[in-house]
Structures are given as C-alpha cells and as structure tokens.
Scaffold this motif. Structure first.
Motif, PDB file in Angstrom:
ATOM      1  N   CYS A 294       0.822  -1.204   0.000  1.00  0.00           N
ATOM      2  CA  CYS A 294       0.000   0.000   0.000  1.00  0.00           C
ATOM      3  C   CYS A 294       0.855   1.252   0.000  1.00  0.00           C
ATOM      4  CB  CYS A 294      -0.928   0.000   1.217  1.00  0.00           C
ATOM      5  SG  CYS A 294      -2.278  -1.177   1.067  1.00  0.00           S
TER       6      CYS A 294
ATOM      7  N   ALA B 299       0.510   3.974  -8.384  1.00  0.00           N
ATOM      8  CA  ALA B 299      -0.862   4.211  -8.813  1.00  0.00           C
ATOM      9  C   ALA B 299      -1.010   5.577  -9.442  1.00  0.00           C
ATOM     10  CB  ALA B 299      -1.812   4.084  -7.615  1.00  0.00           C
ATOM     11  N   LEU B 300      -0.305   6.573  -8.904  1.00  0.00           N
ATOM     12  CA  LEU B 300      -0.365   7.909  -9.488  1.00  0.00           C
ATOM     13  C   LEU B 300       0.266   7.913 -10.872  1.00  0.00           C
ATOM     14  CD1 LEU B 300       0.569  10.080  -6.384  1.00  0.00           C
ATOM     15  CD2 LEU B 300      -1.668   9.899  -7.481  1.00  0.00           C
TER      16      LEU B 300
ATOM     17  N   ALA C   7      -6.425   4.531 -10.764  1.00  0.00           N
ATOM     18  CA  ALA C   7      -7.753   4.650 -10.191  1.00  0.00           C
ATOM     19  C   ALA C   7      -8.835   4.752 -11.234  1.00  0.00           C
ATOM     20  CB  ALA C   7      -7.808   5.882  -9.271  1.00  0.00           C
TER      21      ALA C   7
ATOM     22  N   THR D   3     -12.783   2.192  -2.535  1.00  0.00           N
ATOM     23  CA  THR D   3     -12.085   3.479  -2.455  1.00  0.00           C
ATOM     24  C   THR D   3     -10.575   3.320  -2.437  1.00  0.00           C
ATOM     25  OG1 THR D   3     -12.309   3.469  -0.031  1.00  0.00           O
ATOM     26  CG2 THR D   3     -14.004   4.640  -1.299  1.00  0.00           C
ATOM     27  N   CYS D   4     -10.090   2.119  -2.558  1.00  0.00           N
ATOM     28  CA  CYS D   4      -8.643   1.862  -2.619  1.00  0.00           C
ATOM     29  C   CYS D   4      -8.076   2.511  -3.876  1.00  0.00           C
ATOM     30  CB  CYS D   4      -8.400   0.364  -2.630  1.00  0.00           C
ATOM     31  SG  CYS D   4      -6.687  -0.132  -2.873  1.00  0.00           S
ATOM     32  N   SER D   5      -6.927   3.137  -3.748  1.00  0.00           N
ATOM     33  CA  SER D   5      -6.318   3.813  -4.902  1.00  0.00           C
ATOM     34  C   SER D   5      -4.957   3.238  -5.271  1.00  0.00           C
ATOM     35  CB  SER D   5      -6.166   5.314  -4.605  1.00  0.00           C
ATOM     36  OG  SER D   5      -5.331   5.519  -3.480  1.00  0.00           O
ATOM     37  N   THR D   6      -4.573   2.123  -4.662  1.00  0.00           N
ATOM     38  CA  THR D   6      -3.257   1.555  -4.949  1.00  0.00           C
ATOM     39  C   THR D   6      -3.384   0.121  -5.434  1.00  0.00           C
ATOM     40  OG1 THR D   6      -3.027   1.030  -2.584  1.00  0.00           O
ATOM     41  CG2 THR D   6      -2.028   3.074  -3.366  1.00  0.00           C
TER      42      THR D   6
ATOM     43  N   PRO E 262      -7.098  -1.189  -7.631  1.00  0.00           N
ATOM     44  CA  PRO E 262      -7.327  -0.891  -9.049  1.00  0.00           C
ATOM     45  C   PRO E 262      -6.400  -1.659  -9.982  1.00  0.00           C
ATOM     46  CG  PRO E 262      -7.239   1.124  -7.750  1.00  0.00           C
ATOM     47  CD  PRO E 262      -6.757   0.026  -6.867  1.00  0.00           C
TER      48      PRO E 262
ATOM     49  N   TYR F 124     -18.439  -0.091  -8.981  1.00  0.00           N
ATOM     50  CA  TYR F 124     -17.038  -0.516  -9.117  1.00  0.00           C
ATOM     51  C   TYR F 124     -16.916  -1.566 -10.213  1.00  0.00           C
ATOM     52  CZ  TYR F 124     -12.346  -1.978  -7.549  1.00  0.00           C
ATOM     53  OH  TYR F 124     -11.003  -2.268  -7.474  1.00  0.00           O
TER      54      TYR F 124
END
Length: 204
Positions: A11, A18-19, A24, A89-92, A95, A134
């Motif tokens: 995480c 992820a960015l 996402a 809502t996970c962003s790492t 996705p 989702y």
C-alpha cells in the motif's frame, strides 16, 4: 518481515505507482514491469500453496446484485475460481489487481468458464450499489462477482484464506486461484498478469 509489515508495504510503495499509472480510473498494464512507469518496478510475484480453512459457522455475504449467499456456496462452482479482496475506495493495490482481473475473460478459450470473486474489505462503505458501480468501472461481466456483508463476515472470509490483517489499509496484494479439477488453492503475492492467471486457472 512480519505478516503485518508485508501487508503494509504494497500500500505504501504502490501509492506512487498508482499515481504514475493513473490506476484509479484508466487502463493500465500493471503486470508489465518494463512499462510500470518512471522506473517504479512492481514487486516480484511470489507463488505458494494457498491456505483455505472453512469457517466454523457459515459466512453470509451479500452479492452486488443484492442477493444474500454463503461463501461456501459460491466456492462450490464446479470450474476454476480466482478470488481476491478489495475495497472500492482503494487507490493503490485494488485498481491494479482489478484491471488485471478484467482482462482474464478475453483470454479464455471457447467453452472455458471461470468464477471470479472479489470480496470487500470495507463492508461498512461498500454497499451493493457501490460494488455495482465498481464492477461497471472495470467492465465486469457475469462471471465476476462482487461481495459485501457484515464486518464480521468480511473478517471471517479473510481469515479463511489466511489474509486477515485487521485493517483494510494493511491488506496485501494477494490473488488466490483454485485451478480446474478442484485442485488445491494457489496463492500469488504481488501482481500476476492476466496470462499468468489464466495459466494458473488451467492448472498449468
């Protein structure tokens, strides 16, 4: 490294990844380490025997379509199964893993059937409606089912697969595969490609 530390590491380290990938909301080839982006490599994939211990009491889950069901009944599918734990809502981690799962059906041969299961780590917020949104985001078809339920049910499901870490932010990047023929579970830690998942599902 403890199990807790092992769960936290993805995480933290994947927040940057992820960015870079825009994971996402945009398609990504997260399993292609040569294209992971800006010199941020994905962790190596570790394959081991998966652990599944049925809970003492039935684990009641609610599918994204609102139907209440039992984990055991969902696992009773007579074909191969791929399963993971996510939260919307996970962003790492989530996705990236979900994008890879979304690529699996297109790689199946005619007549091959698979059950794909994603169980929420955040049942208080992941309502059936949130799971449907989702699922739509990743183009999930009928072979890919999403589940929520009570906090206790989610925790029991995680414990059944030796994945309970006590907090959704500590979850590890783990995919579980039960190959064709009712064989034992395989545990994949890291980010397998869709092709690797299909090979595991076929028992190769």
């Amino acid at each position: 490294m403890s199990k807790s530390d092992r769960g936290r590491a993805p995480c933290r380290s994947l927040a940057i990844l992820a960015l870079v990938l825009g994971a996402a909301g945009t398609p990504c080839r997260a399993h292609d380490q040569s294209k992971a982006g800006a010199g941020v490599p994905l962790p190596p994939l570790a394959r081991s025997a998966g652990l599944y211990r049925p809970a003492p009491a039935p684990i009641v889950l609610t599918r994204a379509d609102g139907k209440r069901t039992l984990l055991e009944d969902e696992l009773a599918f007579d074909g191969p199964v791929v399963l993971n734990f996510v939260f919307t809502t996970c962003s790492t981690v989530c996705p990236i893993a979900s994008r890879t799962l979304s690529e699996v059906p297109a790689r199946l041969r005619r007549g091959e059937h698979v059950r794909m299961m994603s169980i929420s780590l955040d049942p208080l917020n992941d309502t059936p409606a949130a799971l449907r949104a989702y699922a739509a985001k990743f183009g999930a078809g009928p072979e890919w089912r999403f589940y929520t339920g009570s906090v206790d049910a989610s925790a029991a499901a995680q414990r059944a697969f030796d994945l309970f870490r006590g907090d959704k932010m500590n979850h590890a990047a783990v995919t579980l595969v039960r190959p064709a023929g009712g064989r034992s579970w395989v545990r994949l830690e890291g980010f397998p490609s869709a092709d690797q998942l299909v090979a595991e599902l076929r028992g190769k």
